[in-house]
Scaffold this motif. Structure first.
Motif, PDB file in Angstrom:
ATOM      1  N   UNK A 273       0.808  -1.218   0.000  1.00 40.04           N
ATOM      2  CA  UNK A 273       0.000   0.000   0.000  1.00 40.04           C
ATOM      3  C   UNK A 273       0.845   1.273   0.000  1.00 40.04           C
ATOM      4  N   UNK A 274       2.168   1.160   0.197  1.00 41.89           N
ATOM      5  CA  UNK A 274       3.031   2.337   0.204  1.00 41.89           C
ATOM      6  C   UNK A 274       3.655   2.549  -1.177  1.00 41.89           C
ATOM      7  N   UNK A 275       3.931   3.812  -1.508  1.00 42.74           N
ATOM      8  CA  UNK A 275       4.677   4.136  -2.716  1.00 42.74           C
ATOM      9  C   UNK A 275       5.475   5.409  -2.447  1.00 42.74           C
ATOM     10  N   UNK A 276       6.422   5.709  -3.324  1.00 44.71           N
ATOM     11  CA  UNK A 276       7.329   6.837  -3.112  1.00 44.71           C
ATOM     12  C   UNK A 276       7.165   7.836  -4.250  1.00 44.71           C
ATOM     13  N   UNK A 277       6.983   9.113  -3.883  1.00 44.32           N
ATOM     14  CA  UNK A 277       7.054  10.223  -4.829  1.00 44.32           C
ATOM     15  C   UNK A 277       8.387  10.942  -4.628  1.00 44.32           C
ATOM     16  N   UNK A 278       8.733  11.788  -5.600  1.00 42.27           N
ATOM     17  CA  UNK A 278      10.040  12.443  -5.553  1.00 42.27           C
ATOM     18  C   UNK A 278       9.858  13.939  -5.804  1.00 42.27           C
ATOM     19  N   UNK A 279      10.405  14.789  -4.897  1.00 40.17           N
ATOM     20  CA  UNK A 279      10.310  16.242  -5.060  1.00 40.17           C
ATOM     21  C   UNK A 279      11.663  16.778  -5.514  1.00 40.17           C
TER      22      UNK A 279
ATOM     23  N   UNK B 129      11.005   1.326  11.525  1.00 39.77           N
ATOM     24  CA  UNK B 129      12.215   0.586  11.154  1.00 39.77           C
ATOM     25  C   UNK B 129      12.019  -0.187   9.844  1.00 39.77           C
ATOM     26  N   UNK B 130      11.038  -1.101   9.750  1.00 36.78           N
ATOM     27  CA  UNK B 130      10.864  -1.785   8.456  1.00 36.78           C
ATOM     28  C   UNK B 130      10.406  -0.835   7.350  1.00 36.78           C
ATOM     29  N   UNK B 131       9.579   0.176   7.696  1.00 38.20           N
ATOM     30  CA  UNK B 131       9.116   1.121   6.683  1.00 38.20           C
ATOM     31  C   UNK B 131      10.276   1.957   6.162  1.00 38.20           C
ATOM     32  N   UNK B 132      11.146   2.449   7.079  1.00 31.48           N
ATOM     33  CA  UNK B 132      12.285   3.265   6.660  1.00 31.48           C
ATOM     34  C   UNK B 132      13.242   2.499   5.764  1.00 31.48           C
ATOM     35  N   UNK B 133      13.464   1.223   6.090  1.00 31.10           N
ATOM     36  CA  UNK B 133      14.357   0.417   5.243  1.00 31.10           C
ATOM     37  C   UNK B 133      13.732   0.198   3.861  1.00 31.10           C
ATOM     38  N   UNK B 134      12.408   0.006   3.822  1.00 35.82           N
ATOM     39  CA  UNK B 134      11.734  -0.174   2.532  1.00 35.82           C
ATOM     40  C   UNK B 134      11.871   1.091   1.678  1.00 35.82           C
ATOM     41  N   UNK B 135      11.685   2.265   2.300  1.00 34.88           N
ATOM     42  CA  UNK B 135      11.804   3.531   1.561  1.00 34.88           C
ATOM     43  C   UNK B 135      13.219   3.672   1.002  1.00 34.88           C
ATOM     44  N   UNK B 136      14.223   3.359   1.852  1.00 31.85           N
ATOM     45  CA  UNK B 136      15.613   3.470   1.406  1.00 31.85           C
ATOM     46  C   UNK B 136      15.883   2.527   0.235  1.00 31.85           C
ATOM     47  N   UNK B 137      15.403   1.292   0.318  1.00 28.94           N
ATOM     48  CA  UNK B 137      15.598   0.334  -0.778  1.00 28.94           C
ATOM     49  C   UNK B 137      14.937   0.824  -2.062  1.00 28.94           C
ATOM     50  N   UNK B 138      13.677   1.309  -1.932  1.00 27.17           N
ATOM     51  CA  UNK B 138      12.944   1.742  -3.121  1.00 27.17           C
ATOM     52  C   UNK B 138      13.598   2.975  -3.753  1.00 27.17           C
ATOM     53  N   UNK B 139      13.986   3.960  -2.932  1.00 22.13           N
ATOM     54  CA  UNK B 139      14.561   5.204  -3.459  1.00 22.13           C
ATOM     55  C   UNK B 139      15.934   4.962  -4.085  1.00 22.13           C
ATOM     56  N   UNK B 140      16.785   4.198  -3.400  1.00 19.15           N
ATOM     57  CA  UNK B 140      18.124   3.925  -3.939  1.00 19.15           C
ATOM     58  C   UNK B 140      18.012   3.096  -5.219  1.00 19.15           C
ATOM     59  N   UNK B 141      17.087   2.141  -5.236  1.00 17.57           N
ATOM     60  CA  UNK B 141      16.885   1.360  -6.456  1.00 17.57           C
ATOM     61  C   UNK B 141      16.436   2.225  -7.622  1.00 17.57           C
ATOM     62  N   UNK B 142      15.560   3.207  -7.367  1.00 19.63           N
ATOM     63  CA  UNK B 142      15.102   4.104  -8.431  1.00 19.63           C
ATOM     64  C   UNK B 142      16.240   4.995  -8.922  1.00 19.63           C
TER      65      UNK B 142
END
Length: 701
Positions: A455-461, A504-517
């Protein structure tokens, strides 16, 4: 503070032996040994299952009482000893009284049925004797009189009009009456205020021939004014044509059993420390208001929590704390019970006042003020004066607008608002605040599974250079596509995630998704790809596994460390002696840059910037937007921004200004030497596809 329910324990290991010994000491000694052992084992097993099962099955306890009577254990001393043995068994605080009461009820009901069967046999014999009166009147009359007069329970005979025509000695003794008090008296004169609902309707049906018999528990006034509780069985006697002729009442004294049940019921519904109604009794009373209420009926709640009670408990001991709770309960009950309000203890130092016919907010607030005034005077406990305050959550609502559970939750949430506002005060229920609190709760409940369900996704500013407007970096901002509330920004759930540890798990997921992008952009666009900025929560910074998480994610994605910048808030800036400083230093040594986010909004020591391995500083947006609203050429806010830029450059830091809303902002910041800008002037948070088109075209869409 709230008490958590304790685990339900079963009976003591030696319960079966004690139970068997109890039965052997009674009239059961006359039974064959094999029969006695079987009865003892069966009833002990039933009681053990009732006390120690997953749920409190009072039917098993009633069955045990019935079996004892069927095995001829009818001596009341056996009942008293059995109840005493049950009450010392370890189990839940409400289970033991319930099981003991059910056992006593089953025993008494079985004994009553046995007695009734015997008495009905007597009754049938008596009336057969009267029918044979012409053949053997004298002998029959003697037998009837003996049975009638010497029966163990009271018997009375009345005609269908309700006039008493005969009664025995046992009935006179039970009611403490003289013969003249009963001769010719109408049955309908024996009304008691506590008669069960429907008892007199059943009586009318009987005398009119619509039913043959009815039973009930009924109180009677004795001649001396005392009340005796009885089990009443009324049977209809018809003539040879089937028409109602007489009514026969058999009256059994159950006062002792009734009082025992009342004591057990009181123990189950009242707090053992203060004597106030407990949580069970309170909810029973509250839920009763919701059963067919009048239109527009209202009620009120004052949820009370003592301020500073834990200090008393910790410093003076639990005995003093218990004495203080008792004194508080007595004072509240004395002040509010005369007004018709129920005061209950919900547990710990929490009390609640129920206003059953509340006229509105003003009346509920008046009760809350009375509570605070009542508790404001010092309490004399153990020879010393103790002063303790209270906070009150106040709610007054229409019954049709809520439910019992929702009302109590709303009052509880209002109480915590009162405590947060400074304690020692009352706070009135606010539907808006309550809705926010409920939403936060719903969010916290959904959070643990939201990540697994995608249910989470990342936008970029975008972050742009103030010198030429080019795209130099993007900040990863998490979003939650909530199935009920729609898309939520980080401000609406990150705080809850930090409180619950789910950051903790959410922050790691964000880091993985952003670095992968970011790595994907580098592979596609090379040097034109922007730097990726990712926020770190305080819990993440203090996590011993942070360095491993960052380096392993960089290794798995192939992104160069220099293209990643981690942002930490000013509130998380730490001193040179903090253990987390070594982790940040290790990250910086690995080539990852660090920046302080929202600088200027906290109270951090500026000297810490000299010791931290940071390479960037982001000035809080408030310093940018406020000077613009001031409308002057040289406001103080712009001077602060200029000072911060100079300070950061002196330390060799890159400066990013947040909250850039217009071209005027951008020009002024550029003139002050600010390096980068971030805000809606350059672009709002956007999907990765739009960032890709910006990179390709060299400009935004």
């Amino acid at each position: 503070m709230r008490e958590s329910p304790s685990a339900v324990a079963g009976p003591a290991p030696d319960f079966a032996d004690a139970w068997s010994q109890l039965l052997r000491s009674g009239p059961g000694m006359a039974l064959p040994p094999q029969t006695l052992r079987r009865v003892a084992a069966t009833t002990a097993d039933l009681l053990r299952r009732a006390l120690g099962g997953r749920t409190c099955d009072t039917g098993l306890a009633e069955q045990a009482g019935t079996l004892l009577v069927e095995a001829h254990f009818t001596d009341p001393e056996i009942l008293a000893a059995a109840v005493a043995l049950l009450q010392i068994q370890p189990a839940g605080p409400e289970r033991v009284p319930a099981v003991a009461g059910a056992f006593a009820s089953g025993w008494a009901a079985a004994l009553r049925e046995r007695t009734l069967r015997e008495q009905e046999a007597i009754q049938r014999a008596a009336f057969r004797a009267r029918e044979d009166a012409e053949r053997a009147r004298n002998a029959s009359e003697a037998r009837f009189r003996a049975l009638f007069e010497h029966a163990a329970i009271g018997i009375g005979i009345a005609d269908v009009d309700g006039t008493i025509v005969q009664f025995n000695q046992a009935l006179r003794e039970l009611l403490g009456a003289r013969p003249e008090d009963l001769w010719g008296r109408r049955v309908t004169e024996l009304v008691h205020p506590e008669d069960a609902p429907g008892v007199w309707e059943a009586y009318e049906d009987l005398v009119k021939g619509r039913r043959e018999r009815f039973q009930c528990d009924k109180p009677y006034y004795r001649r001396d004014g005392e009340v005796v509780w009885t089990h009443l069985t009324v049977s209809l006697i018809r003539d040879e044509h089937g028409e109602p002729r007489y009514q026969v009442a058999m009256v059994e004294d159950i006062t002792d059993r009734y009082r025992l049940q009342e004591r057990l019921r009181h123990q189950a519904t009242h707090d053992p420390l203060t004597g106030l109604p407990n949580r069970t009794a309170f909810f029973d009373r509250l839920e009763g208001l919701f059963e067919q209420p009048p239109p527009d009926a209202r009620f009120g709640l004052c949820y009370v929590d003592l301020d500073g009670f834990k200090v008393v408990n910790d410093s003076l001991g639990h005995e003093t704390g218990d004495q203080l709770l008792t004194a508080v309960a007595e004072r509240l009950d004395a002040a509010l019970a005369p007004l018709g309000h129920l005061v209950a203890r919900l547990g710990g130092d929490e009390f609640v006042v129920l206003l059953e016919e509340c006229r509105g907010d003003q009346e509920a607030v008046a009760v809350a003020k009375l509570v605070l005034t009542t508790l404001s005077r010092p309490f004399l406990v153990g020879g010393q004066q103790l002063t303790i305050g209270a906070s009150v959550g106040v709610l007054a609502q229409r019954i049709a607008a809520t439910t019992p559970g929702a009302a109590v939750r709303a009052a509880d949430l209002t109480l915590y608002r009162s405590k947060e506002a400074g304690r020692g005060r009352w706070t009135l229920f606010d539907p808006t605040h309550n809705a926010r609190a409920v939403s936060r709760y719903a969010i916290s409940v959904r959070l643990p599974v939201a990540l697994d369900r995608g249910e989470f996704f990342v936008d970029y500013q975008p972050l742009c250079s103030l010198s030429d407007g080019s795209l130099v970096a993007v900040e990863a901002l998490v979003r939650w596509r909530h199935p009920e509330f729609g898309v939520l920004g980080p401000d609406e759930f990150v705080g809850t995630a930090e409180e619950t540890g789910l950051i903790m798990p959410l922050g790691r997921w964000i880091l993985e998704r952003a670095v992968g992008q970011a790595a994907a952009w580098v592979r596609r666009y090379g040097e034109a790809a922007p730097q990726i900025n990712v926020n770190l929560a305080v819990r993440q910074i203090r996590n011993p596994g942070l360095v491993h998480d960052v380096t392993s994610i960089l290794d798995s994605t192939g992104l160069e460390p220099g293209r990643l910048e981690l942002e930490i808030t000013e509130s998380a800036v730490i001193g040179p002696e903090d253990e987390s400083l070594r982790a940040l230093q290790a990250i910086a040594d690995a080539g990852v840059s660090l920046a302080v986010d929202d600088f200027g909004t906290g109270w951090s020591n500026l000297a810490y910037l000299r010791d931290l391995p940071v390479s960037g500083l982001k000035i809080a947006g408030a310093f940018v937007t406020d000077p613009h609203r001031a409308g002057t050429d040289d406001p103080v806010g712009w001077r602060i921004v200029g000072g911060l830029v100079s300070l950061a450059h002196a330390l060799g830091l890159t400066v990013t200004a947040e909250g850039v809303e217009s071209s005027q902002h951008a020009r002024r910041l550029r003139s002050l030497g600010c390096d980068w800008g971030q805000g809606w002037y350059f672009g709002r948070p956007m999907r990765p596809e739009r960032i890709a088109r910006w990179i390709e075209r060299g400009r935004p869409d």
